[in-house]
Write a protein that holds these residues in place. Structure first.
Motif, PDB file in Angstrom:
ATOM      1  N   ASN A  81      -0.248  -2.059  -0.743  1.00 48.36           N
ATOM      2  CA  ASN A  81       0.553  -2.639  -1.623  1.00 48.36           C
ATOM      3  C   ASN A  81      -0.343  -3.656  -2.357  1.00 48.36           C
ATOM      4  OD1 ASN A  81       2.343  -3.685  -3.461  1.00 48.36           O
ATOM      5  ND2 ASN A  81       3.799  -4.222  -1.896  1.00 48.36           N
ATOM      6  N   PRO A  82      -0.616  -3.326  -3.928  1.00 49.38           N
ATOM      7  CA  PRO A  82      -1.695  -4.331  -4.423  1.00 49.38           C
ATOM      8  C   PRO A  82      -0.875  -5.704  -4.681  1.00 49.38           C
ATOM      9  CG  PRO A  82      -0.982  -2.727  -5.742  1.00 49.38           C
ATOM     10  CD  PRO A  82      -0.519  -1.938  -4.491  1.00 49.38           C
ATOM     11  N   LYS A  83       0.413  -5.711  -4.784  1.00 45.10           N
ATOM     12  CA  LYS A  83       1.197  -6.835  -5.312  1.00 45.10           C
ATOM     13  C   LYS A  83       0.995  -7.965  -4.172  1.00 45.10           C
ATOM     14  CE  LYS A  83       4.954  -4.399  -7.656  1.00 45.10           C
ATOM     15  NZ  LYS A  83       6.364  -4.095  -7.722  1.00 45.10           N
ATOM     16  N   LEU A  84       0.723  -7.598  -2.883  1.00 43.92           N
ATOM     17  CA  LEU A  84       0.386  -8.689  -1.834  1.00 43.92           C
ATOM     18  C   LEU A  84      -0.890  -9.383  -1.994  1.00 43.92           C
ATOM     19  CD1 LEU A  84       1.951  -6.597   1.151  1.00 43.92           C
ATOM     20  CD2 LEU A  84       3.168  -8.487  -0.294  1.00 43.92           C
ATOM     21  N   ILE A  85      -1.791  -8.787  -2.746  1.00 40.74           N
ATOM     22  CA  ILE A  85      -3.080  -9.421  -3.065  1.00 40.74           C
ATOM     23  C   ILE A  85      -2.915 -10.831  -3.227  1.00 40.74           C
ATOM     24  CG2 ILE A  85      -5.470  -9.330  -3.772  1.00 40.74           C
ATOM     25  CD1 ILE A  85      -5.108  -6.346  -4.027  1.00 40.74           C
ATOM     26  N   ARG A  86      -2.262 -11.036  -4.615  1.00 39.23           N
ATOM     27  CA  ARG A  86      -2.123 -12.372  -4.941  1.00 39.23           C
ATOM     28  C   ARG A  86      -1.259 -13.018  -4.145  1.00 39.23           C
ATOM     29  NH1 ARG A  86      -1.119  -9.354  -9.721  1.00 39.23           N
ATOM     30  NH2 ARG A  86      -2.733  -9.388 -11.362  1.00 39.23           N
ATOM     31  N   HIS A  87      -0.309 -12.738  -3.324  1.00 37.68           N
ATOM     32  CA  HIS A  87       0.356 -13.293  -2.198  1.00 37.68           C
ATOM     33  C   HIS A  87      -0.382 -13.925  -1.208  1.00 37.68           C
ATOM     34  CE1 HIS A  87       3.806 -14.842  -0.139  1.00 37.68           C
ATOM     35  NE2 HIS A  87       3.677 -14.306   0.850  1.00 37.68           N
ATOM     36  N   SER A  88      -1.404 -12.953  -0.731  1.00 39.13           N
ATOM     37  CA  SER A  88      -2.320 -13.363   0.316  1.00 39.13           C
ATOM     38  C   SER A  88      -3.285 -14.223  -0.069  1.00 39.13           C
ATOM     39  CB  SER A  88      -3.189 -12.196   0.885  1.00 39.13           C
ATOM     40  OG  SER A  88      -3.875 -11.516   0.067  1.00 39.13           O
ATOM     41  N   LEU A  89      -3.710 -14.097  -1.352  1.00 33.50           N
ATOM     42  CA  LEU A  89      -4.673 -15.209  -1.863  1.00 33.50           C
ATOM     43  C   LEU A  89      -3.974 -16.652  -2.022  1.00 33.50           C
ATOM     44  CD1 LEU A  89      -6.394 -13.189  -5.072  1.00 33.50           C
ATOM     45  CD2 LEU A  89      -7.100 -13.818  -2.621  1.00 33.50           C
ATOM     46  N   GLN A  90      -2.739 -16.869  -2.324  1.00 33.90           N
ATOM     47  CA  GLN A  90      -2.149 -18.005  -2.267  1.00 33.90           C
ATOM     48  C   GLN A  90      -1.969 -18.571  -1.067  1.00 33.90           C
ATOM     49  OE1 GLN A  90       1.797 -16.852  -4.039  1.00 33.90           O
ATOM     50  NE2 GLN A  90       0.850 -16.922  -6.157  1.00 33.90           N
ATOM     51  N   ILE A  91      -1.482 -17.805  -0.044  1.00 30.11           N
ATOM     52  CA  ILE A  91      -1.514 -18.445   1.538  1.00 30.11           C
ATOM     53  C   ILE A  91      -2.866 -18.695   2.088  1.00 30.11           C
ATOM     54  CG2 ILE A  91      -1.187 -17.320   3.879  1.00 30.11           C
ATOM     55  CD1 ILE A  91       0.699 -15.504   2.869  1.00 30.11           C
ATOM     56  N   ASN A  92      -4.008 -18.065   1.344  1.00 31.38           N
ATOM     57  CA  ASN A  92      -5.201 -18.568   1.952  1.00 31.38           C
ATOM     58  C   ASN A  92      -5.434 -19.841   1.373  1.00 31.38           C
ATOM     59  OD1 ASN A  92      -5.963 -16.144   3.377  1.00 31.38           O
ATOM     60  ND2 ASN A  92      -6.919 -15.228   1.696  1.00 31.38           N
ATOM     61  N   ARG A  93      -5.370 -20.067  -0.024  1.00 26.79           N
ATOM     62  CA  ARG A  93      -5.362 -21.533  -0.513  1.00 26.79           C
ATOM     63  C   ARG A  93      -4.635 -22.418   0.210  1.00 26.79           C
ATOM     64  NH1 ARG A  93      -4.307 -18.385  -5.437  1.00 26.79           N
ATOM     65  NH2 ARG A  93      -6.281 -17.786  -6.491  1.00 26.79           N
ATOM     66  N   GLN A  94      -3.544 -22.235   0.420  1.00 32.20           N
ATOM     67  CA  GLN A  94      -2.746 -23.037   1.329  1.00 32.20           C
ATOM     68  C   GLN A  94      -3.502 -23.270   2.666  1.00 32.20           C
ATOM     69  OE1 GLN A  94       1.290 -21.377   1.552  1.00 32.20           O
ATOM     70  NE2 GLN A  94       1.514 -21.521  -0.848  1.00 32.20           N
TER      71      GLN A  94
END
Length: 356
Positions: A81-94
């Motif tokens: 699911n490519p929609k989760l890429i941005r979500h995972s990037l946000q988690i990594n920044r946190q």
């Protein structure tokens, strides 16, 4: 819990290239290489060079770097699911700002609080292993094979009730195999194992049947549809289709819920006149700990996928769905079906005796 790296000799396999997997990445079990590849390329698929072999490359651990086009195509085909890429990037920044706390064991959450926490690494591993434990049984492909074999039988054998009953019986035995593959189950005493499998065989089997029938497209096989109508009545078919239409599309969520039902001590209707329900569970604390662990993982997964409000709605809908299955079972009881459940329970008892 289930086939963890420390408790199992069977490694997780990347569904893209066949290399050793490290968990669920973008909703598919993958290795770190395929995870990184998908993260880099999924959002710009148009920039990829075209395949030189008619889009038919065999993607393996050795060939995965040879054709980016076919590798990315396989990633999308298997459900990444490519929609989760941005979500995972946000988690990594946190995570850069705040060091994550890893829980040795999941702790119960207050469902009335807007808890925004995600699963810890150990919980992701647990979730990944639950999926692997179910998929290891290969129930969907085996069901398709059984349906195909039924459809090529001579007409007189094809429409026999016993032929369809064998397929339905497989749906129920698959649940037992799934639960028995969990390390938590093996840690329980023999009396708790017997009680859980006996009490939950019917509800868990019915729930599993709905999922397999949908995934295997069983209702598109005339022989199976005709056999089911003969067994349970023609009026039962539209009810079955309605349940399947209401079943959550998220296969990961289904597998978690199936395990929650399997380890539940209060999910099924208990008949006080039936002696097999009179077994009392000793050392209930060990079972409660497992239930808390599974439900906590379920809630965190729901919250991670759908947000707090969506998680509440999804969880409530699932509770209603399970209650309706129980009601459906009680209203539509059939002698042949009850005999099937009795045989399953008897086989469960015998298998546990042999194992111990």
């Amino acid at each position: 819990m289930v086939l963890t790296k420390r408790t199992s000799n069977i490694p997780l396999i990347c569904q893209i290239c066949g290399d050793r997997a490290r968990g669920i990445n973008f909703e598919v079990i993958t290795c770190m290489s395929c995870k990184a590849f998908f993260r880099r390329h999924a959002l710009q698929p148009a920039n990829h060079v075209h395949c030189q072999l008619d889009d038919n490359c065999d993607i393996t651990q050795c060939t995965r770097s040879g054709c980016s086009a076919c590798r990315l195509k396989k990633c999308f085909t298997l459900g990444m699911n490519p929609k989760l890429i941005r979500h995972s990037l946000q988690i990594n920044r946190q995570c850069v700002k705040k060091k994550p706390s890893l829980l040795p064991t999941p702790l119960p959450l207050n469902l009335l609080q807007n808890d925004a926490s995600t699963l810890s690494n150990s919980e992701w591993n647990l979730l990944s292993n639950v999926i692997h434990a179910y998929d290891q049984g290969n129930a969907i492909e085996h069901t398709k094979f059984m349906l195909q074999q039924q459809s090529i039988l001579p007409p007189k054998l094809r429409i026999k009730s016993i032929t369809t009953m064998d397929i339905i019986g497989f749906f129920y035995t698959t649940v037992q195999s799934f639960i028995e593959r969990t390390s938590y189950f093996q840690d329980l005493s023999i009396d708790i194992r017997q009680t859980l499998l006996q009490r939950n065989a019917e509800i868990a089997g019915a729930y599993n049947s709905l999922f397999i029938v949908r995934e295997a497209n069983a209702l598109t096989y005339p022989a199976y549809l005709f056999g089911s109508s003969n067994l349970y009545g023609h009026a039962n078919v539209p009810i079955l289709k309605k349940f399947i239409s209401l079943l959550e599309n998220n296969g990961v969520l289904f597998k978690i819920m199936l395990l929650v039902i399997g380890f539940s001590n209060s999910c099924s209707i208990v008949n006080p006149d039936d002696m097999k329900y009179m077994t009392t569970v000793t050392n209930i604390n060990s079972l409660i700990h497992i239930e808390n662990t599974l439900v906590t993982m379920l809630w965190k997964y729901l919250n991670y996928q759908y947000g707090f409000s969506g998680a509440v709605k999804c969880f409530s809908s699932y509770v209603i769905f399970i209650l309706n299955i129980i009601r459906w079972i009680e209203i539509g009881r059939d002698r042949q079906h009850e005999d099937l459940i009795d045989v399953c329970v008897e086989n469960i008892d015998q298998s546990l005796v042999v194992i111990n």
